[in-house]
Design a protein around this motif. Structure first.
Motif, PDB file in Angstrom:
ATOM      1  N   ALA A 192       4.155   8.262   1.121  1.00 56.49           N
ATOM      2  CA  ALA A 192       4.101   7.376  -0.047  1.00 56.49           C
ATOM      3  C   ALA A 192       4.739   8.000  -1.275  1.00 56.49           C
ATOM      4  O   ALA A 192       5.097   7.284  -2.217  1.00 56.49           O
ATOM      5  CB  ALA A 192       2.654   7.000  -0.346  1.00 56.49           C
ATOM      6  N   ASP A 193       4.888   9.329  -1.300  1.00 57.61           N
ATOM      7  CA  ASP A 193       5.497  10.001  -2.456  1.00 57.61           C
ATOM      8  C   ASP A 193       6.881  10.540  -2.137  1.00 57.61           C
ATOM      9  O   ASP A 193       7.435  11.322  -2.906  1.00 57.61           O
ATOM     10  CB  ASP A 193       4.598  11.135  -2.948  1.00 57.61           C
ATOM     11  N   TYR A 206       6.554  -5.479   7.421  1.00 58.24           N
ATOM     12  CA  TYR A 206       5.246  -4.979   6.974  1.00 58.24           C
ATOM     13  C   TYR A 206       4.240  -5.177   8.101  1.00 58.24           C
ATOM     14  O   TYR A 206       4.146  -6.253   8.686  1.00 58.24           O
ATOM     15  CB  TYR A 206       4.773  -5.722   5.735  1.00 58.24           C
ATOM     16  N   ARG A 207       3.485  -4.131   8.408  1.00 62.67           N
ATOM     17  CA  ARG A 207       2.431  -4.194   9.411  1.00 62.67           C
ATOM     18  C   ARG A 207       1.224  -3.406   8.923  1.00 62.67           C
ATOM     19  O   ARG A 207       1.357  -2.285   8.438  1.00 62.67           O
ATOM     20  CB  ARG A 207       2.934  -3.626  10.743  1.00 62.67           C
ATOM     21  N   ARG A 208       0.039  -4.007   9.066  1.00 65.15           N
ATOM     22  CA  ARG A 208      -1.197  -3.312   8.697  1.00 65.15           C
ATOM     23  C   ARG A 208      -2.130  -3.249   9.898  1.00 65.15           C
ATOM     24  O   ARG A 208      -2.403  -4.269  10.528  1.00 65.15           O
ATOM     25  CB  ARG A 208      -1.896  -4.017   7.537  1.00 65.15           C
ATOM     26  N   ARG A 218      -1.779   4.590   3.178  1.00 69.88           N
ATOM     27  CA  ARG A 218      -3.227   4.435   3.350  1.00 69.88           C
ATOM     28  C   ARG A 218      -3.874   4.509   1.978  1.00 69.88           C
ATOM     29  O   ARG A 218      -4.003   5.591   1.393  1.00 69.88           O
ATOM     30  CB  ARG A 218      -3.808   5.488   4.281  1.00 69.88           C
ATOM     31  N   ASN A 219      -4.235   3.367   1.447  1.00 66.27           N
ATOM     32  CA  ASN A 219      -4.924   3.281   0.152  1.00 66.27           C
ATOM     33  C   ASN A 219      -4.131   3.945  -0.971  1.00 66.27           C
ATOM     34  O   ASN A 219      -4.686   4.695  -1.776  1.00 66.27           O
ATOM     35  CB  ASN A 219      -6.333   3.884   0.251  1.00 66.27           C
ATOM     36  N   SER A 240       1.087   0.215   7.232  1.00 68.74           N
ATOM     37  CA  SER A 240      -0.119   0.388   6.432  1.00 68.74           C
ATOM     38  C   SER A 240      -1.343   0.643   7.309  1.00 68.74           C
ATOM     39  O   SER A 240      -1.559  -0.047   8.310  1.00 68.74           O
ATOM     40  CB  SER A 240      -0.356  -0.858   5.572  1.00 68.74           C
ATOM     41  N   ASP A 241      -2.125   1.631   6.911  1.00 66.32           N
ATOM     42  CA  ASP A 241      -3.452   1.872   7.465  1.00 66.32           C
ATOM     43  C   ASP A 241      -4.506   1.702   6.381  1.00 66.32           C
ATOM     44  O   ASP A 241      -5.594   2.278   6.452  1.00 66.32           O
ATOM     45  CB  ASP A 241      -3.541   3.295   8.034  1.00 66.32           C
ATOM     46  N   THR A 242      -4.189   0.917   5.369  1.00 75.01           N
ATOM     47  CA  THR A 242      -5.065   0.761   4.213  1.00 75.01           C
ATOM     48  C   THR A 242      -6.391   0.124   4.610  1.00 75.01           C
ATOM     49  O   THR A 242      -6.430  -0.891   5.314  1.00 75.01           O
ATOM     50  CB  THR A 242      -4.357  -0.090   3.139  1.00 75.01           C
ATOM     51  N   SER A 243      -7.491   0.720   4.140  1.00 73.95           N
ATOM     52  CA  SER A 243      -8.825   0.199   4.431  1.00 73.95           C
ATOM     53  C   SER A 243      -9.430  -0.550   3.256  1.00 73.95           C
ATOM     54  O   SER A 243     -10.409  -1.287   3.427  1.00 73.95           O
ATOM     55  CB  SER A 243      -9.762   1.357   4.823  1.00 73.95           C
ATOM     56  N   ASP A 244      -8.860  -0.380   2.058  1.00 74.07           N
ATOM     57  CA  ASP A 244      -9.346  -1.065   0.867  1.00 74.07           C
ATOM     58  C   ASP A 244      -8.739  -2.471   0.810  1.00 74.07           C
ATOM     59  O   ASP A 244      -7.518  -2.625   0.750  1.00 74.07           O
ATOM     60  CB  ASP A 244      -8.969  -0.258  -0.375  1.00 74.07           C
TER      61      ASP A 244
END
Length: 568
Positions: free
Chosen positions: A205-206, A172-174, A108-109, A141-145
């Protein structure tokens, strides 16, 4: 369902022993504080101080006994590993992998190249074992940017191109909305793809794991179908800031505590949300998190999903186990004090929501106590702030050193588990040598203890403020992207973040000086953390000071690859 790994009567005896030891210790500590404070007659501030100190005593008494048990298992028992983890023999076997596993990375971002490098390194490591065909990889992915989302798509496309015919093994899936936060992200995977996999290995992510470590988890779950979640003990990755290195050193010293905790909790162990192996079918069937009644921050979707999912898995009859033997399982540690406390606030909100789970019929026994303890632990930080605030008033009313002795004893006891953990590092063959030798390790451990003693009240004040804000405004911090890379913190940035702590420290120090200058100086090493919050934030983020804190050189190729920035 297969038979349990350990007899229920054995686990009950362990838990009853630990309960008796902890209750006796807490009563002795609280009783001693009451005798000392009441020796000259009670004042209103002393009564309040005793209440806060009694609450603070809860955490270290439990952690001390966990650590003592861990030290015994590690250094006085030849079968300590098997006492804690009776499934270890399966991890050491070389049985072929017969089941399919999905390795998940939730985003996420985040810094996209940084995160994907870790997942690519895990894949490369698994492929080198010869068992890589049993694993597929999902970037969830839950990225909002929008800009970050475009970069995710671009880099995944580049990875697919490099993989050629094997590109289908990387998905890959968002999601457009991060409904249910990270737990909702993983649940979406379970509902869409989970039927094709027996196990999943969630990564943040880390996160970083070696192929060998992943195979150990898979082999254990392949051999023991009653285990629903198997969590690794996670170490810190190399860092260029003093704070992260101090946290890494402190984490090494927590090994004995983790052993003792795993011995006590056994089949109702912890799940930390990443670097673990999970049986997909029971997780999908039993671990759907409820939407709590009411509005955020206490109602709505659960922010901290991990312990709740562990409790639901245990309630369904599956064991949740901790693989606490040293493994090649890592994560990044917060590089700055501001980032460390931002994480603490997020965890605080998420853990306080566990109150809404305590009466559920599918959460029982030890798991219910685990959730309750997490809630009580954050409330104990409020009590710790109360100790600092009440100390000057109690000292002035008492006219002597009794309140100061009680308050400092409570603050010192908070460091006792870390001191015992440092002993474990010194006693473990090779551990001190990897950190520069026994003398440097002892000096660094002492510095880490002093650092923890200063930062602990800063953390307590931060959490207290966050809880007050949640209660008054019914709002709380969200859970966005995190700053994971080393960077310097300017004096202006530190002052903007920690001026309330500084004012609190000035007020407490000034009030103590008015009550008793001698006691003010004597207690300053323990109550001076908020007063020094700004310089602490600057110094612990300064890259040039990192070399003062020893760090074991990376020996695993996976760590070397990530440090070098090349997947391998």
């Amino acid at each position: 369902m297969t038979t349990p790994l350990q007899p229920a009567a054995t686990l009950q005896r362990r838990r009853r022993l630990m309960l008796a030891l902890n209750v006796a210790t807490w009563l002795a500590l609280t009783g001693g504080a009451a005798v000392l404070l009441g020796a000259g007659g009670w004042t209103s501030a002393e009564v309040a101080l005793l209440g806060c100190v009694a609450w603070v005593f809860l955490a270290p008494s439990i952690d001390v006994w966990n650590t003592v048990v861990g030290l015994v298992l590690l250094h006085a028992r030849s079968d300590g590993d098997l006492q804690v983890a009776p499934f270890l023999t399966a991890a050491d076997e070389r049985a072929p992998i017969r089941i399919r596993t999905a390795v998940l990375m939730t985003l996420r971002n985040e810094d996209v190249p940084r995160a994907l490098l870790r997942l690519q390194t895990v894949k490369a490591s698994l492929d080198r074992t010869g068992e890589g065909d049993g694993f597929d990889y999902f970037v969830l992915s839950d990225t909002s940017d929008a800009a970050i989302a475009e970069e995710e798509e671009r880099r995944i496309a580049r990875w697919h191109e490099a993989l050629g015919e094997a590109a289908g093994r990387v998905v890959y899936r968002r999601r457009a909305e991060n409904t249910g936060y990270k737990a909702g992200n993983v649940r979406d995977f379970c509902e869409r793809w989970g039927a094709g996999y027996e196990l999943m290995v969630p990564l943040d992510a880390d996160s970083l794991m070696s192929g060998t470590a992943v195979l150990e988890l898979v082999r254990v779950l392949q051999r023991h179908p009653r285990i629903g979640i198997l969590q690794t003990r996670v170490d810190g990755l190399p860092s260029a800031t003093p704070l992260a290195r101090l946290l890494q050193l402190g984490g090494r010293g927590m090994r004995a505590l983790v052993y003792g905790m795993a011995w006590r909790l056994a089949d109702c162990g912890p799940y930390w949300g990443h670097n673990a192996a999970i049986r997909v079918a029971p997780f999908t069937r039993h671990c759907a998190l409820p939407v709590l009644p009411g509005r955020p921050p206490f109602g709505g979707h659960l922010m901290s999903h991990d312990y709740a999912e562990a409790a639901l898995m245990s309630g369904a009859g599956y064991e949740v186990r901790l693989f606490c033997r040293t493994q090649e399982s890592w994560e990044d540690l917060p590089p700055t004090l501001t980032e460390l406390l931002r994480r603490e606030i997020r965890w605080c909100r998420g853990n306080l929501q566990y109150v809404g789970l305590l009466r559920r019929p599918d959460v029982a026994g030890t798991s219910r106590l685990n959730l309750a303890w997490l809630v009580l632990g954050y409330l104990a930080l409020v009590a710790q702030t109360g100790v600092l605030a009440l100390l000057p008033v109690a000292t002035w009313q008492a006219g002597d050193a009794r309140p100061a002795v009680v308050a400092v004893s409570a603050l010192l006891l908070l460091q006792a588990p870390r001191a015992l953990g440092a002993l474990d590092v010194l006693l473990t063959p090779g551990a001190a040598a990897s950190l520069g030798g026994p003398l440097r390790t002892a000096a660094s451990s002492a510095a880490e203890l002093r650092f923890h003693g200063l930062v602990s009240p800063v953390s307590a004040l931060t959490v207290s403020s966050a809880i007050a804000q949640m209660l008054l405004t019914r709002r709380a911090a969200g859970w966005g992207g995190q700053q994971r890379d080393a960077r310097a913190v300017s004096w202006g940035e530190a002052l903007a973040a920690f001026w309330p702590h500084t004012l609190f420290g000035v007020a407490v120090t000034a009030a103590m000086w008015l009550a008793s200058p001698a006691l003010c100086l004597a207690t300053l090493p323990w109550v001076g953390g908020p007063l020094l919050a700004v310089p602490l934030a600057v110094a612990t983020a300064h890259p040039r000071l990192a070399r003062l804190v020893p760090e074991a050189p990376p020996t695993a190729p996976e760590v070397a690859a990530v440090v070098a920035g090349v997947a391998g």
